[in-house]
Design an enzyme around this catalytic site. Structure first.
Site, PDB file in Angstrom:
ATOM      1  N   HIS A  75       0.859  -1.193   0.000  1.00  0.00           N
ATOM      2  CA  HIS A  75       0.000   0.000   0.000  1.00  0.00           C
ATOM      3  C   HIS A  75       0.894   1.241   0.000  1.00  0.00           C
ATOM      4  O   HIS A  75       1.231   1.804   1.035  1.00  0.00           O
ATOM      5  CB  HIS A  75      -0.920   0.005   1.232  1.00  0.00           C
ATOM      6  CG  HIS A  75      -2.034   1.007   1.150  1.00  0.00           C
ATOM      7  ND1 HIS A  75      -3.352   0.686   1.376  1.00  0.00           N
ATOM      8  CD2 HIS A  75      -2.037   2.331   0.861  1.00  0.00           C
ATOM      9  CE1 HIS A  75      -4.114   1.760   1.237  1.00  0.00           C
ATOM     10  NE2 HIS A  75      -3.314   2.783   0.932  1.00  0.00           N
ATOM     11  N   HIS A  91       1.222   4.864  -2.246  1.00  0.00           N
ATOM     12  CA  HIS A  91       0.687   5.756  -3.279  1.00  0.00           C
ATOM     13  C   HIS A  91       1.829   6.472  -3.994  1.00  0.00           C
ATOM     14  O   HIS A  91       2.669   7.109  -3.352  1.00  0.00           O
ATOM     15  CB  HIS A  91      -0.252   6.789  -2.655  1.00  0.00           C
ATOM     16  CG  HIS A  91      -1.567   6.209  -2.212  1.00  0.00           C
ATOM     17  ND1 HIS A  91      -2.660   6.125  -3.051  1.00  0.00           N
ATOM     18  CD2 HIS A  91      -1.958   5.687  -1.026  1.00  0.00           C
ATOM     19  CE1 HIS A  91      -3.677   5.579  -2.381  1.00  0.00           C
ATOM     20  NE2 HIS A  91      -3.271   5.292  -1.160  1.00  0.00           N
ATOM     21  N   GLU A 101     -11.366   3.347   7.279  1.00  0.00           N
ATOM     22  CA  GLU A 101     -10.348   4.309   7.741  1.00  0.00           C
ATOM     23  C   GLU A 101     -11.051   5.529   8.330  1.00  0.00           C
ATOM     24  O   GLU A 101     -10.920   5.821   9.511  1.00  0.00           O
ATOM     25  CB  GLU A 101      -9.451   4.718   6.576  1.00  0.00           C
ATOM     26  CG  GLU A 101      -8.359   5.708   6.953  1.00  0.00           C
ATOM     27  CD  GLU A 101      -7.587   6.218   5.751  1.00  0.00           C
ATOM     28  OE1 GLU A 101      -6.475   6.759   5.961  1.00  0.00           O
ATOM     29  OE2 GLU A 101      -8.075   6.108   4.611  1.00  0.00           O
ATOM     30  N   ASP A 122       1.662   3.748   3.051  1.00  0.00           N
ATOM     31  CA  ASP A 122       0.607   4.614   2.529  1.00  0.00           C
ATOM     32  C   ASP A 122       1.208   5.764   1.720  1.00  0.00           C
ATOM     33  O   ASP A 122       1.210   5.737   0.500  1.00  0.00           O
ATOM     34  CB  ASP A 122      -0.282   5.136   3.659  1.00  0.00           C
ATOM     35  CG  ASP A 122      -1.638   5.637   3.159  1.00  0.00           C
ATOM     36  OD1 ASP A 122      -1.974   5.402   1.970  1.00  0.00           O
ATOM     37  OD2 ASP A 122      -2.378   6.251   3.943  1.00  0.00           O
TER      38      ASP A 122
END
Length: 366
Positions: free
Chosen positions: A21, A23, A209, A298
């Site tokens: 995960h 980005h 989340e 993330d």
């Protein structure tokens, strides 16, 4: 039992890692942003590297979701050309490989990179070219996940789903739904998910989340998610006593029984308010009760983190030992969107081998 205080940053840096995960627009190098902004005449909030870095991490430090999200307007602004996208993807592989990541899945939303005339196909190909160049340079394999955005028209999501499948033999490994959960339930994009499922392809969805259990339920039961991004709010479907789960609802039981993976992002969750602090993050409850969880970053830039730091935090706050870190890494590799034989090869030839070497090198008996 091996004393976890001996798990130094040096050791954690050396262990094999898997990132699922990450980005693309959340992991740029500050120097790259400065150079691209100058080339493309993008106005920055600061031109001094240290000041600019502080601007990017202020949202996480102040636990302000709005400030955290504001920074993406800058990163996406400098990611509007094929050259920029390829470079950033290449550098992402370099940076992950430097953390001893042995496999990564990097995600981005192609629709956010069309402001200056690129087609979504061109954007995807540019990123894939960068990832491939990164593999040639570092040896680290990676896959690309295409994100649709919750706040956009479902027809756009369907187009991105079709694009993901069209590139499935060229390095795209999955489809994701990202963006603000509140007011944008995943079921609004059901046609895109049905298309992906009909093509036997892979789905991960940001859920649980900023919104509760219902978001996770929809992601899995309505949209068919194979993995959940974050999933912290699943704790609301449990009765907890200390670190032990006394009772679970049907969704938590389903996720545990079906081994549905959850991508845990400690620093990001604390920085955006999805978790109050590290001590109260649900990760250790999930992990100690055998949910298939693993650590992810993330947004490495906005959260000022990397996988070494995330593992350090887990050791510090949750008393994890080397065997725990190995289990988390294997959990991640088992959950990757690549073929079974490829997973097994990396688990045995890279991950288990590396952890065994570290045990020998540092005399660790855990």
């Amino acid at each position: 039992m091996y004393d976890t205080t001996m798990l130094t940053k040096e050791i954690i840096q050396q262990v094999a890692k898997v990132e699922l995960h990450d980005h693309l627009d959340g992991g740029l190098r500050i120097e790259t942003i400065l150079e691209l902004a100058q080339e493309q005449h993008v106005k920055l909030p600061a031109t001094d590297p240290q000041t600019l870095r502080a601007w990017f991490v202020r949202g996480c430090k102040q636990k302000s979701l709005s400030l955290y999200l504001e920074t993406f307007s800058i990163t996406t602004a400098v990611m509007q050309t094929r050259e920029a996208l390829e470079r950033i993807a290449f550098e992402a592989v370099e940076d992950l490989a430097a953390q001893n990541v042995c496999y990564a899945e990097i995600r981005f939303a192609p629709i956010l990179h069309t402001a200056k005339g690129l087609s979504t196909e061109q954007a995807v190909q540019a990123v894939l070219d960068g990832l491939q160049r990164g593999k040639k340079s570092t040896g680290m394999p990676s896959g690309l996940i295409l994100c649709a955005m919750r706040n956009q028209n479902p027809s756009v999501s369907l187009a991105i789903a079709e694009l993901a499948v069209a590139f499935c033999d060229r390095g795209v490994v999955g489809f994701d739904l990202a963006g603000d959960e509140s007011g944008y339930p995943p079921k609004k994009h059901l046609e895109a998910f049905q298309y992906i499922r009909n093509k036997n392809f892979n789905i991960t969805i940001h859920a649980g989340e900023a919104f509760g259990v219902e978001s996770i339920w929809q992601a899995i039961q309505v949209c068919g998610a194979h993995r959940i991004g974050h999933g912290t709010r699943l704790i609301e479907d449990m009765t907890i006593e200390g670190t032990h789960i006394e009772e679970m609802g049907s969704l938590a039981n389903f996720i545990l029984d079906r081994r549905i993976p959850m991508e845990m992002c400690l620093t990001s969750n604390v920085g955006t308010g999805a978790a109050i602090d590290y001590a109260h993050h649900p990760f250790p409850i999930f992990f100690r009760n055998n949910f298939r969880v693993f650590l992810c970053t993330d947004n490495r830039l906005m959260s000022d983190t990397d996988l070494t730091k995330e593992m350090e935090l887990a050791v510090q706050y949750y008393n994890l030992n080397l065997r725990d870190l190995e289990k988390l890494t294997i959990n991640a590799m088992k959950s990757a969107f690549i073929h079974h034989d490829e997973k097994i090869k990396i688990i045995y030839d890279v991950i288990k081998k590396r952890y065994a070497e570290i045990r020998v090198n540092y005399g660790i008996m855990d």
